[in-house]
Scaffold this motif. Structure first.
Motif, PDB file in Angstrom:
ATOM      1  N   ARG A 176     -57.390  45.770  35.012  1.00 16.19           N
ATOM      2  CA  ARG A 176     -56.065  46.315  34.730  1.00 16.19           C
ATOM      3  C   ARG A 176     -56.147  47.557  33.846  1.00 16.19           C
ATOM      4  O   ARG A 176     -55.134  48.185  33.559  1.00 16.19           O
ATOM      5  CB  ARG A 176     -55.191  45.252  34.048  1.00 16.19           C
ATOM      6  N   GLU A 188     -59.216  50.728  35.651  1.00 15.49           N
ATOM      7  CA  GLU A 188     -58.171  50.458  36.632  1.00 15.49           C
ATOM      8  C   GLU A 188     -58.384  51.309  37.870  1.00 15.49           C
ATOM      9  O   GLU A 188     -59.109  52.315  37.827  1.00 15.49           O
ATOM     10  CB  GLU A 188     -56.791  50.726  36.028  1.00 15.49           C
ATOM     11  N   THR A 191     -55.885  55.208  42.281  1.00 12.63           N
ATOM     12  CA  THR A 191     -54.588  55.533  42.877  1.00 12.63           C
ATOM     13  C   THR A 191     -53.464  54.700  42.267  1.00 12.63           C
ATOM     14  O   THR A 191     -53.694  53.589  41.786  1.00 12.63           O
ATOM     15  CB  THR A 191     -54.601  55.307  44.392  1.00 12.63           C
ATOM     16  N   ARG A 192     -52.262  55.248  42.299  1.00 12.74           N
ATOM     17  CA  ARG A 192     -51.101  54.518  41.787  1.00 12.74           C
ATOM     18  C   ARG A 192     -50.850  53.255  42.599  1.00 12.74           C
ATOM     19  O   ARG A 192     -50.508  52.207  42.040  1.00 12.74           O
ATOM     20  CB  ARG A 192     -49.874  55.432  41.825  1.00 12.74           C
ATOM     21  N   PHE A 193     -51.014  53.347  43.915  1.00 15.47           N
ATOM     22  CA  PHE A 193     -50.817  52.180  44.772  1.00 15.47           C
ATOM     23  C   PHE A 193     -51.840  51.089  44.442  1.00 15.47           C
ATOM     24  O   PHE A 193     -51.513  49.898  44.395  1.00 15.47           O
ATOM     25  CB  PHE A 193     -50.926  52.575  46.239  1.00 15.47           C
ATOM     26  N   ARG A 195     -53.325  50.590  41.563  1.00 18.04           N
ATOM     27  CA  ARG A 195     -52.965  49.987  40.272  1.00 18.04           C
ATOM     28  C   ARG A 195     -51.823  48.995  40.435  1.00 18.04           C
ATOM     29  O   ARG A 195     -51.804  47.937  39.812  1.00 18.04           O
ATOM     30  CB  ARG A 195     -52.580  51.088  39.275  1.00 18.04           C
ATOM     31  N   LEU A 196     -50.855  49.350  41.293  1.00 19.48           N
ATOM     32  CA  LEU A 196     -49.730  48.442  41.536  1.00 19.48           C
ATOM     33  C   LEU A 196     -50.219  47.149  42.192  1.00 19.48           C
ATOM     34  O   LEU A 196     -49.799  46.049  41.805  1.00 19.48           O
ATOM     35  CB  LEU A 196     -48.689  49.124  42.416  1.00 19.48           C
ATOM     36  N   THR A 199     -51.888  44.918  39.639  1.00 18.48           N
ATOM     37  CA  THR A 199     -50.893  44.316  38.750  1.00 18.48           C
ATOM     38  C   THR A 199     -50.136  43.192  39.447  1.00 18.48           C
ATOM     39  O   THR A 199     -49.864  42.144  38.852  1.00 18.48           O
ATOM     40  CB  THR A 199     -49.898  45.383  38.264  1.00 18.48           C
ATOM     41  N   PRO A 282     -57.720  46.715  45.054  1.00 19.10           N
ATOM     42  CA  PRO A 282     -56.810  47.857  45.068  1.00 19.10           C
ATOM     43  C   PRO A 282     -56.470  48.366  46.462  1.00 19.10           C
ATOM     44  O   PRO A 282     -55.796  49.377  46.600  1.00 19.10           O
ATOM     45  CB  PRO A 282     -57.606  48.912  44.290  1.00 19.10           C
ATOM     46  N   ARG A 399     -39.551  47.864  33.856  1.00 21.02           N
ATOM     47  CA  ARG A 399     -40.785  47.741  34.635  1.00 21.02           C
ATOM     48  C   ARG A 399     -40.920  46.331  35.202  1.00 21.02           C
ATOM     49  O   ARG A 399     -41.367  46.153  36.341  1.00 21.02           O
ATOM     50  CB  ARG A 399     -41.979  48.070  33.752  1.00 21.02           C
TER      51      ARG A 399
END
Length: 475
Positions: A176, A188, A191-193, A195-196, A199, A282, A399
């Motif tokens: 994370r 982590e 990419t943003r995707f 990381r999402l 999470t 990821p 969030r």
């Protein structure tokens, strides 16, 4: 029919949510009261295994580590044998063809046999008595075990209770990207995707699955996971007496083991206060592939439905909860067809209404919106807020709400996985596909072995297994 399925699901969400919110901390005990042996199955794990074994020995110096090399084609075996040379509590179990690469359950059985042989030599005629206080854990090759895990597992409600045969720890994601936290210290995803996704997997394990396990605690039907499961050696031996080996051929060998513990008359426990951390995936493709294997394993475990219903060792509520879990993949298949068909009818009515879509909506169809929110989105989106309350209180409310909505969308990946699993069963495909590691670390001074290269001679601290699975100590 769609509404009935939605109401059933909403009722189940409420049933698992309330016990979870009322959870009280588990009392710790004395880990010196038990003997700890940890199995780490390894197949091409050179990126992570050195760090995992080293951490395990540093944080839990009283535990024996049994690393099972399942005929790795990289430098895994070399790394493990180097570690075993310098640490008497690190043991290597080598598996070679044709027995190797037959799935995680087969590798764990090889580790169990090695532990038995070791303890039979150590305890001799007192083996059976000693086996009751020996606890065997299973940690993935990328796993990080909570420093307080063994003390908590020794507590009066876990292995301090002689009726407890196995226990499962909370699972969380290590990548994370939170520096300074041992449970989240890995980098982590870029990419943003990615990381999402990581999470959302953390949310899933630390809220949804944790809540399911709390309900199971009250019913007596706790399930085991593939990472962070601990069992009494005596119970593993008892299962093996009845079925040949503790772990079996299902792709969901962890849940299968938990079922057998219950069926032989012992109790499973879940411990949410200590954890094991693992890599989150990821990539949507890798996640679907992993969950396809899990879904197929769950479908294969349906063969235990009769044994569960007939068992005198399970209460009626426990048996019904297990049956519900065994039927989940199949109800997801049926439910996805029903929901698509229901939406087809909705669209047909909207298009064919004389007043048009606007008139259809104003004439009462607007009532679908609160129905969708309450029965469709709400039972999934609520877990974002639960995650904030029970797992990550530093998460902001906004969030947490967005994570809940993202989890609702994320759940559709599970539907895709179930359908892929069903097609694999229809084609009689049951091969075990290993999930690739994300962490790029490689032990200093280690080098990958070329694929197909012969294993080096067995060294100090290792066990060699052949087709018939014999093993001899060289130390």
């Amino acid at each position: 029919m769609a509404l009935a399925l939605c109401i059933t699901f909403l009722g189940y969400v409420m049933a698992i949510l309330l016990p979870f919110l009322r959870h009280q901390k588990t009392a710790a005990g004395d880990p010196q009261s038990f003997e700890w042996h940890v199995l780490i199955p390894c197949l091409d794990e050179e990126r992570v295994v050195h760090r995992t074994v080293t951490r395990m020995r540093e944080m839990h110096p009283s535990a024996h580590v049994w690393a099972i090399d399942d005929d790795s084609s990289d430098g895994t075996l070399t790394i493990l044998e180097d570690l075993a040379r310098t640490d008497l509590r690190v043991h290597v179990v080598r598996r070679t063809p044709p027995q190797a690469r037959q799935g995680k359950g087969a590798a764990l059985n090889a580790g169990w046999r090695a532990i038995r042989r070791h303890l039979e030599m150590v305890h001799g005629e007192d083996y059976e008595k000693a086996a009751e206080r020996v606890v065997v854990g299973v940690i993935d090759a990328d796993g990080v075990l909570d420093p307080d895990a063994l003390a908590t597992l020794s507590g009066p409600t876990i292995f301090g209770d002689t009726q407890v045969g196995a226990a499962q720890l909370q699972v969380r994601m290590v990548n994370r990207g939170e520096s300074g936290r041992i449970d989240a210290g890995d980098p982590e995803p870029v990419t943003r995707f990615g990381r999402l996704l990581v999470t959302l997997q953390d949310l899933e394990f630390r809220s949804v699955i944790a809540a399911m396990q709390h309900l199971r605690r009250s019913l007596g039907s706790v399930g085991m996971g593939g990472n962070g499961q601990f069992s009494r050696l005596s119970v593993l031996d008892l299962i093996a007496e009845q079925h040949g080996t503790p772990w079996h051929g299902s792709l969901l060998e962890d849940f299968e083991l938990g079922l057998h513990v219950l069926l032989v008359g012992r109790r499973n426990e879940y411990c949410n206060d200590v954890w094991v951390a693992q890599e989150g995936l990821p990539s949507a493709r890798a996640l679907v592939r992993q969950r396809t294997r899990w879904a197929q394993g769950g479908m294969e475990c349906l063969r235990y439905l009769g044994a569960v219903l007939r068992s005198r060792n399970l209460s009626t509520p426990a048996a019904l909860e297990i049956c519900y879990f065994l039927l989940i993949p199949w109800t997801q298949l049926v439910g996805s067809v029903v929901y698509v068909a229901a939406w087809g009818f909705v669209i047909r009515y909207a298009v064919m209404t004389p007043a048009g879509v606007t008139g259809w909506f104003a004439g009462g169809a607007w009532g679908l919106i609160p129905l969708i929110i309450v029965f469709g989105i709400g039972p999934l989106a609520v877990w974002g807020l639960v995650y904030r309350i029970k797992a990550e209180p530093g998460t902001g409310r906004g969030r947490a709400l967005l994570l809940g909505l993202a989890y609702w969308i994320y759940s559709y990946l599970m539907i895709v996985s179930v359908w892929r699993a069903a097609f694999r069963i229809a084609r009689s495909k049951s091969d075990w596909v290993k999930t690739d590691r994300v962490y790029q670390g490689l032990a200093k001074g280690s080098a990958p072995r070329a694929a197909g290269r012969a294993h080096p001679p067995s060294t100090s601290g290792s066990l060699a297994t052949s087709a018939a699975e014999p093993a001899t100590f060289t130390r």
